[in-house]
Motif scaffolding. Structure first.
Motif, PDB file in Angstrom:
ATOM      1  N   ASP A 161      81.652  30.839 103.578  1.00  0.00           N
ATOM      2  CA  ASP A 161      80.600  30.741 104.583  1.00  0.00           C
ATOM      3  C   ASP A 161      79.367  30.162 103.891  1.00  0.00           C
ATOM      4  N   ASP A 162      79.234  28.826 103.946  1.00  0.00           N
ATOM      5  CA  ASP A 162      78.154  28.149 103.228  1.00  0.00           C
ATOM      6  C   ASP A 162      76.776  28.612 103.691  1.00  0.00           C
ATOM      7  N   ARG A 163      76.633  28.836 104.973  1.00  0.00           N
ATOM      8  CA  ARG A 163      75.337  29.281 105.497  1.00  0.00           C
ATOM      9  C   ARG A 163      74.961  30.646 104.907  1.00  0.00           C
ATOM     10  N   GLN A 164      75.905  31.573 104.911  1.00  0.00           N
ATOM     11  CA  GLN A 164      75.640  32.906 104.382  1.00  0.00           C
ATOM     12  C   GLN A 164      75.403  32.874 102.875  1.00  0.00           C
ATOM     13  N   ALA A 165      76.158  32.039 102.163  1.00  0.00           N
ATOM     14  CA  ALA A 165      75.990  31.951 100.710  1.00  0.00           C
ATOM     15  C   ALA A 165      74.597  31.447 100.350  1.00  0.00           C
ATOM     16  N   LEU A 182      66.348  21.390  97.438  1.00  0.00           N
ATOM     17  CA  LEU A 182      66.829  20.021  97.291  1.00  0.00           C
ATOM     18  C   LEU A 182      68.163  19.967  98.030  1.00  0.00           C
ATOM     19  N   ALA A 183      68.155  19.337  99.202  1.00  0.00           N
ATOM     20  CA  ALA A 183      69.289  19.410 100.118  1.00  0.00           C
ATOM     21  C   ALA A 183      69.921  18.047 100.338  1.00  0.00           C
ATOM     22  N   HIS A 184      71.102  18.071 100.977  1.00  0.00           N
ATOM     23  CA  HIS A 184      71.831  16.834 101.250  1.00  0.00           C
ATOM     24  C   HIS A 184      72.508  16.965 102.603  1.00  0.00           C
ATOM     25  N   ARG A 185      72.004  16.238 103.591  1.00  0.00           N
ATOM     26  CA  ARG A 185      72.549  16.339 104.939  1.00  0.00           C
ATOM     27  C   ARG A 185      73.771  15.459 105.134  1.00  0.00           C
ATOM     28  N   ARG A 210      74.346  20.764 105.154  1.00  0.00           N
ATOM     29  CA  ARG A 210      73.567  21.127 106.338  1.00  0.00           C
ATOM     30  C   ARG A 210      73.622  22.632 106.590  1.00  0.00           C
ATOM     31  N   LEU A 211      74.788  23.229 106.361  1.00  0.00           N
ATOM     32  CA  LEU A 211      74.909  24.674 106.531  1.00  0.00           C
ATOM     33  C   LEU A 211      74.072  25.427 105.499  1.00  0.00           C
ATOM     34  N   ARG A 212      74.040  24.920 104.278  1.00  0.00           N
ATOM     35  CA  ARG A 212      73.242  25.567 103.242  1.00  0.00           C
ATOM     36  C   ARG A 212      71.753  25.465 103.551  1.00  0.00           C
ATOM     37  N   GLU A 213      71.347  24.352 104.120  1.00  0.00           N
ATOM     38  CA  GLU A 213      69.949  24.212 104.544  1.00  0.00           C
ATOM     39  C   GLU A 213      69.614  25.248 105.616  1.00  0.00           C
ATOM     40  N   CYS A 258      68.832  24.455  94.775  1.00  0.00           N
ATOM     41  CA  CYS A 258      69.478  23.138  94.771  1.00  0.00           C
ATOM     42  C   CYS A 258      70.863  23.233  95.403  1.00  0.00           C
ATOM     43  N   GLY A 259      71.232  22.213  96.169  1.00  0.00           N
ATOM     44  CA  GLY A 259      72.485  22.232  96.904  1.00  0.00           C
ATOM     45  C   GLY A 259      73.733  22.230  96.057  1.00  0.00           C
ATOM     46  N   THR A 260      73.634  21.796  94.793  1.00  0.00           N
ATOM     47  CA  THR A 260      74.763  21.846  93.860  1.00  0.00           C
ATOM     48  C   THR A 260      74.235  22.140  92.457  1.00  0.00           C
ATOM     49  N   ASP A 261      75.130  22.537  91.566  1.00  0.00           N
ATOM     50  CA  ASP A 261      74.737  22.797  90.176  1.00  0.00           C
ATOM     51  C   ASP A 261      74.314  21.524  89.461  1.00  0.00           C
ATOM     52  N   VAL A 262      74.965  20.416  89.779  1.00  0.00           N
ATOM     53  CA  VAL A 262      74.629  19.152  89.119  1.00  0.00           C
ATOM     54  C   VAL A 262      73.199  18.751  89.459  1.00  0.00           C
ATOM     55  N   VAL A 263      72.832  18.894  90.721  1.00  0.00           N
ATOM     56  CA  VAL A 263      71.459  18.616  91.136  1.00  0.00           C
ATOM     57  C   VAL A 263      70.506  19.587  90.441  1.00  0.00           C
ATOM     58  N   ALA A 264      70.910  20.850  90.344  1.00  0.00           N
ATOM     59  CA  ALA A 264      70.073  21.853  89.690  1.00  0.00           C
ATOM     60  C   ALA A 264      69.860  21.520  88.216  1.00  0.00           C
ATOM     61  N   ALA A 265      70.888  20.974  87.563  1.00  0.00           N
ATOM     62  CA  ALA A 265      70.740  20.586  86.156  1.00  0.00           C
ATOM     63  C   ALA A 265      69.689  19.488  86.023  1.00  0.00           C
ATOM     64  N   GLY A 266      69.695  18.517  86.937  1.00  0.00           N
ATOM     65  CA  GLY A 266      68.676  17.477  86.932  1.00  0.00           C
ATOM     66  C   GLY A 266      67.297  18.041  87.212  1.00  0.00           C
ATOM     67  N   CYS A 267      67.239  19.025  88.081  1.00  0.00           N
ATOM     68  CA  CYS A 267      65.982  19.694  88.417  1.00  0.00           C
ATOM     69  C   CYS A 267      65.396  20.385  87.193  1.00  0.00           C
TER      70      CYS A 267
END
Length: 331
Positions: A160-164, A183-186, A192-195, A243-252
């Protein structure tokens, strides 16, 4: 009452779907204790095992196809490893292919199912329209995994991406963060669910939700750096960034530290997926762990039922539990 499924047997026995599959197919790679638990659960639930591979009609190819836009992420590779292992346990060969988001390429591969070159399809983030996915699933054996589109006939397996996202945002708020950014990605349904989960947690906490930056195209390490740079150019810095993913978070994290700031003392950072980058990052990332391998096992079990039981097209979704992993990138 609905007929018991292999997932019900696994849950009752306290073992994985893969273990149940191995017991049903007579695999020697199962302990006697596990066999006893599974057989007891089968008896308790009056479960009717599906036909084993050797009993299936001879006109079956005993092949299944697994499709994704790319095979880059750990989540995709673990899901498909689960599909492959479960398929092998049931006497099937799994064929894995990347579409690169090319609709024509995807249609060519899906035609393998239409023309009988494979018996079933597991699809991760299809490019074709939702209605097309639904049409294929109404006529043939199709299961979606992780990135699930609105196709009622195509059963889906995911977290459940929204709940996570809600849960990890609540964690950031509970550490004392008052101003949060995402930092999201539609471009992806999960994004979108994570947003939505992020915004819901902020709303419930009475916090503003105006700092959501969207990545375009390749949502990866460099996108994380570029979007974080935009955030750091503002006068009012966030206390925490989801961040929407770990890879994006690493860049952050890289962009924050290059700017002379500290994680998490100045800005906390959280990712998503619990990929290899989460532990390679300095500091190690707080993130959400997806049971990717288990999702692959469940996806194949659902597909196997469609391929071997006449009229078996259970609709809906199976949400597997996610796990919040707290590490040093949050306070």
């Amino acid at each position: 009452m609905a007929r018991p499924t292999v997932q019900d047997v696994a849950r009752t026995a306290g073992v994985s779907v893969g273990t149940v599959s191995r017991v049903l197919n007579g695999s020697p790679a199962v302990s006697e204790a596990a066999k006893e638990k599974v057989n007891a659960a089968i008896k308790q639930l009056s479960y009717r095992p599906l036909a084993s591979a050797r009993d299936l009609r001879r006109d079956r190819t005993m092949r299944v196809l697994a499709l994704a836009k790319n095979l880059d992420s750990l989540v995709i590779s673990e899901v498909f490893r689960g599909v492959g292992d479960a398929a092998a346990d049931s006497g099937y060969v799994s064929l894995i292919a990347a579409t690169d988001g090319d609709l024509d390429r995807e249609q060519q591969l899906v035609d393998m199912l239409r023309n009988g070159s494979v018996d079933g399809l597991v699809i991760f983030s299809p490019t074709m329209p939702d209605d097309d996915v639904n049409t294929v699933a109404e006529q043939m054996s199709v299961v979606q995994v992780c990135e699930i589109v609105d196709a009622e006939a195509a059963f889906g397996v995911s977290i459940d991406d929204r709940q996570a996202a809600y849960d990890i945002t609540k964690h950031l708020i509970n550490t004392g963060a008052k101003k949060l950014a995402m930092l999201a990605h539609r471009g992806a349904r999960s994004g979108r669910l994570r947003e939505e989960g992020f915004r819901q947690a902020l709303k419930e906490a009475g916090l503003k939700e105006d700092q959501v930056l969207f990545g375009e195209g390749n949502f990866g390490f460099h996108a994380g750096r570029d979007l974080t740079k935009k955030l750091l150019e503002t006068r009012d810095l966030p206390d925490a960034i989801f961040c929407g993913t770990d890879v994006v978070a690493a860049g952050c994290v890289r962009e924050i530290t290059d700017a002379g700031l500290r994680v998490p003392e100045d800005i906390a950072v959280a990712g998503f997926d619990d990929s290899a980058q989460a532990e390679m990052c300095v500091p190690e990332l707080t993130t959400v762990r997806q049971p990717a391998y288990e999702m692959g096992l469940v996806a194949f079990a659902e597909l196997l039922e469609r391929m071997t039981v006449e009229g078996s097209h259970r609709k809906g979704r199976a949400f597997l539990p996610h796990e919040l992993v707290i590490r040093d990138s949050t306070k």
